[in-house]
Design a protein around this motif. Structure first.
Motif, PDB file in Angstrom:
ATOM      1  N   GLY A   1       0.803  -1.214   0.000  1.00 22.55           N
ATOM      2  CA  GLY A   1       0.000   0.000   0.000  1.00 22.55           C
ATOM      3  C   GLY A   1       0.837   1.265   0.000  1.00 22.55           C
ATOM      4  O   GLY A   1       2.056   1.228   0.166  1.00 22.55           O
ATOM      5  N   VAL A   2       0.147   2.377  -0.193  1.00 21.48           N
ATOM      6  CA  VAL A   2       0.760   3.701  -0.184  1.00 21.48           C
ATOM      7  C   VAL A   2       0.181   4.484   0.983  1.00 21.48           C
ATOM      8  O   VAL A   2      -1.037   4.478   1.203  1.00 21.48           O
ATOM      9  CB  VAL A   2       0.482   4.460  -1.501  1.00 21.48           C
ATOM     10  N   SER A   3       1.043   5.146   1.734  1.00 21.04           N
ATOM     11  CA  SER A   3       0.569   6.007   2.813  1.00 21.04           C
ATOM     12  C   SER A   3       1.190   7.391   2.661  1.00 21.04           C
ATOM     13  O   SER A   3       2.289   7.539   2.128  1.00 21.04           O
ATOM     14  CB  SER A   3       0.918   5.427   4.188  1.00 21.04           C
ATOM     15  N   ILE A   4       0.468   8.395   3.101  1.00 16.63           N
ATOM     16  CA  ILE A   4       0.942   9.778   3.078  1.00 16.63           C
ATOM     17  C   ILE A   4       0.841  10.335   4.486  1.00 16.63           C
ATOM     18  O   ILE A   4      -0.245  10.335   5.086  1.00 16.63           O
ATOM     19  CB  ILE A   4       0.141  10.627   2.076  1.00 16.63           C
ATOM     20  N   ASN A   5       1.979  10.736   5.003  1.00 16.05           N
ATOM     21  CA  ASN A   5       2.067  11.237   6.386  1.00 16.05           C
ATOM     22  C   ASN A   5       1.459  10.249   7.381  1.00 16.05           C
ATOM     23  O   ASN A   5       0.768  10.632   8.330  1.00 16.05           O
ATOM     24  CB  ASN A   5       1.381  12.597   6.494  1.00 16.05           C
ATOM     25  N   GLY A   6       1.703   8.960   7.117  1.00 19.49           N
ATOM     26  CA  GLY A   6       1.269   7.913   8.037  1.00 19.49           C
ATOM     27  C   GLY A   6      -0.148   7.430   7.828  1.00 19.49           C
ATOM     28  O   GLY A   6      -0.577   6.478   8.493  1.00 19.49           O
ATOM     29  N   THR A   7      -0.892   8.023   6.909  1.00 20.11           N
ATOM     30  CA  THR A   7      -2.278   7.623   6.658  1.00 20.11           C
ATOM     31  C   THR A   7      -2.347   6.783   5.395  1.00 20.11           C
ATOM     32  O   THR A   7      -1.897   7.212   4.328  1.00 20.11           O
ATOM     33  CB  THR A   7      -3.185   8.856   6.492  1.00 20.11           C
ATOM     34  N   GLY A   8      -2.906   5.567   5.513  1.00 20.38           N
ATOM     35  CA  GLY A   8      -3.051   4.706   4.354  1.00 20.38           C
ATOM     36  C   GLY A   8      -3.988   5.332   3.331  1.00 20.38           C
ATOM     37  O   GLY A   8      -5.031   5.892   3.675  1.00 20.38           O
ATOM     38  N   MET A   9      -3.606   5.238   2.065  1.00 23.92           N
ATOM     39  CA  MET A   9      -4.365   5.862   0.982  1.00 23.92           C
ATOM     40  C   MET A   9      -4.883   4.803   0.013  1.00 23.92           C
ATOM     41  O   MET A   9      -4.115   3.991  -0.501  1.00 23.92           O
ATOM     42  CB  MET A   9      -3.485   6.860   0.224  1.00 23.92           C
ATOM     43  N   ARG A  10      -6.192   4.833  -0.228  1.00 22.94           N
ATOM     44  CA  ARG A  10      -6.776   3.985  -1.257  1.00 22.94           C
ATOM     45  C   ARG A  10      -6.594   4.660  -2.625  1.00 22.94           C
ATOM     46  O   ARG A  10      -6.334   5.862  -2.697  1.00 22.94           O
ATOM     47  CB  ARG A  10      -8.263   3.766  -0.976  1.00 22.94           C
ATOM     48  N   PRO A  11      -6.758   3.892  -3.700  1.00 23.61           N
ATOM     49  CA  PRO A  11      -6.620   4.518  -5.026  1.00 23.61           C
ATOM     50  C   PRO A  11      -7.502   5.749  -5.218  1.00 23.61           C
ATOM     51  O   PRO A  11      -7.061   6.750  -5.793  1.00 23.61           O
ATOM     52  CB  PRO A  11      -6.996   3.385  -5.985  1.00 23.61           C
ATOM     53  N   ASN A  12      -8.744   5.697  -4.734  1.00 19.11           N
ATOM     54  CA  ASN A  12      -9.629   6.859  -4.878  1.00 19.11           C
ATOM     55  C   ASN A  12      -9.114   8.059  -4.100  1.00 19.11           C
ATOM     56  O   ASN A  12      -9.290   9.209  -4.530  1.00 19.11           O
ATOM     57  CB  ASN A  12     -11.047   6.505  -4.429  1.00 19.11           C
ATOM     58  N   ASP A  13      -8.479   7.799  -2.953  1.00 18.56           N
ATOM     59  CA  ASP A  13      -7.890   8.899  -2.188  1.00 18.56           C
ATOM     60  C   ASP A  13      -6.749   9.532  -2.973  1.00 18.56           C
ATOM     61  O   ASP A  13      -6.605  10.761  -3.022  1.00 18.56           O
ATOM     62  CB  ASP A  13      -7.361   8.400  -0.842  1.00 18.56           C
TER      63      ASP A  13
END
Length: 298
Positions: free
Chosen positions: A59-71
């Motif tokens: 997965g991909v996270s930004i600033n510690g928050t997991g990001m879904r493709p829609n995000d």
């Protein structure tokens, strides 16, 4: 902070993975160069980061928050030299892009003037040259204000003056973001014109066969791959004194010999080089990339 957590991806019907156990972080660097041979996974990585492609695992996270493709679709923008918008007009493309809350119309107007866009309302992009379509798409990406802006070979169809002007605008925007005049942004740019990225990017990510070969500053990347030259006997003596030093390539001309080595993790000083009557020269960014791929093949 953008983090890739053990990303794997395999396209349907393919036996080999496009990306394998890819973990890396995009930290404080503003512009990162993504390099690798054809089929190394660059576009796959960019599409995952842009939310256009869900990874098979990880997965991909930004600033510690997991990001879904829609995000990620709302957080990122990706521009490429592919003719993805050929059935749209320039006006429709800009109108759609301007729906982003971060869109900067004043900035886009500046690009339109500098690059001479012909914003004819009904003219389809398929009727303009690849270079004209690419610079329009690239300008839309820069003016989008997206926190993560991904440029996949966007400069490939551009002539040299336009390409350099685009780099100039990218660096101006990156500097404004870095110095607080604009919101913080991360730019990821790929190109097979590797030599041009040396003066554009701060960091480099190198891929080969879907795996990470290097992720470091451009300065570190270019200084670790070096050519050591001198009398062949002196070069041999140096290698004896430094067992385990990875020699990527070697060539001999008469009594002279030159070796290209990877100095990563090796604390070799100028004094040591001089004590063997040798010279050491860092490689160019492009040569360092080519030798790194060669070293990996070995």
């Amino acid at each position: 902070m953008i983090t890739f957590n053990a990303i794997n991806h395999t396209y349907p019907g393919e036996a080999e993975q496009a990306l394998t156990d890819l973990s890396l972080e995009f930290g404080d660097s503003t512009v990162t160069a993504l390099v690798g041979p054809n089929g190394s996974g660059k576009t796959t990585l960019m599409q995952i980061l842009s939310g256009l492609l869900p990874s098979s695992s990880g997965g991909v996270s930004i600033n510690g928050t997991g990001m879904r493709p829609n995000d990620l679709l709302g957080y990122s923008v990706m521009a490429s030299s592919d003719r993805d918008f050929d059935n749209s007009s320039a006006g429709a493309l800009v109108a759609y892009a301007s729906l982003r809350p971060t869109w900067d119309q004043k900035l886009f107007d500046h690009y339109a003037q500098r690059f001479g866009f012909q914003m004819k309302p009904r003219k389809k992009l398929r009727k303009v040259s690849s270079g004209q379509a690419a610079i329009l798409t690239g300008a839309v990406a820069l003016a989008s204000g997206a926190p993560v802006t991904v440029l996949d070979e966007i400069q490939a169809p551009l002539d040299v003056p336009t390409r350099y002007a685009f780099y100039e605008e990218l660096l101006t925007l990156a500097a404004d973001a870095l110095e607080g005049r604009r919101p913080r942004r991360t730019f990821l740019i790929s190109s097979h014109m590797v030599s041009e990225l040396e003066n554009v990017a701060e960091d480099v990510v190198a891929l080969k066969n879907g795996r990470l070969l290097a992720h470091e500053s451009v300065e570190t990347f270019t200084s670790r791959i070096c050519a050591i030259a001198g009398n062949a006997a002196d070069v041999e003596s140096f290698l004896v004194d430094h067992p385990g030093l990875g020699v990527i390539t070697s060539r001999t001309l008469g009594s002279a010999r030159e070796i290209v080595v990877d100095l990563r993790g090796r604390g070799i000083t100028d004094r040591e080089i001089a004590s063997h009557s040798l010279t050491l020269s860092p490689c160019t960014f492009q040569d360092a990339f080519a030798y790194l791929i060669q070293e990996n093949d070995q």
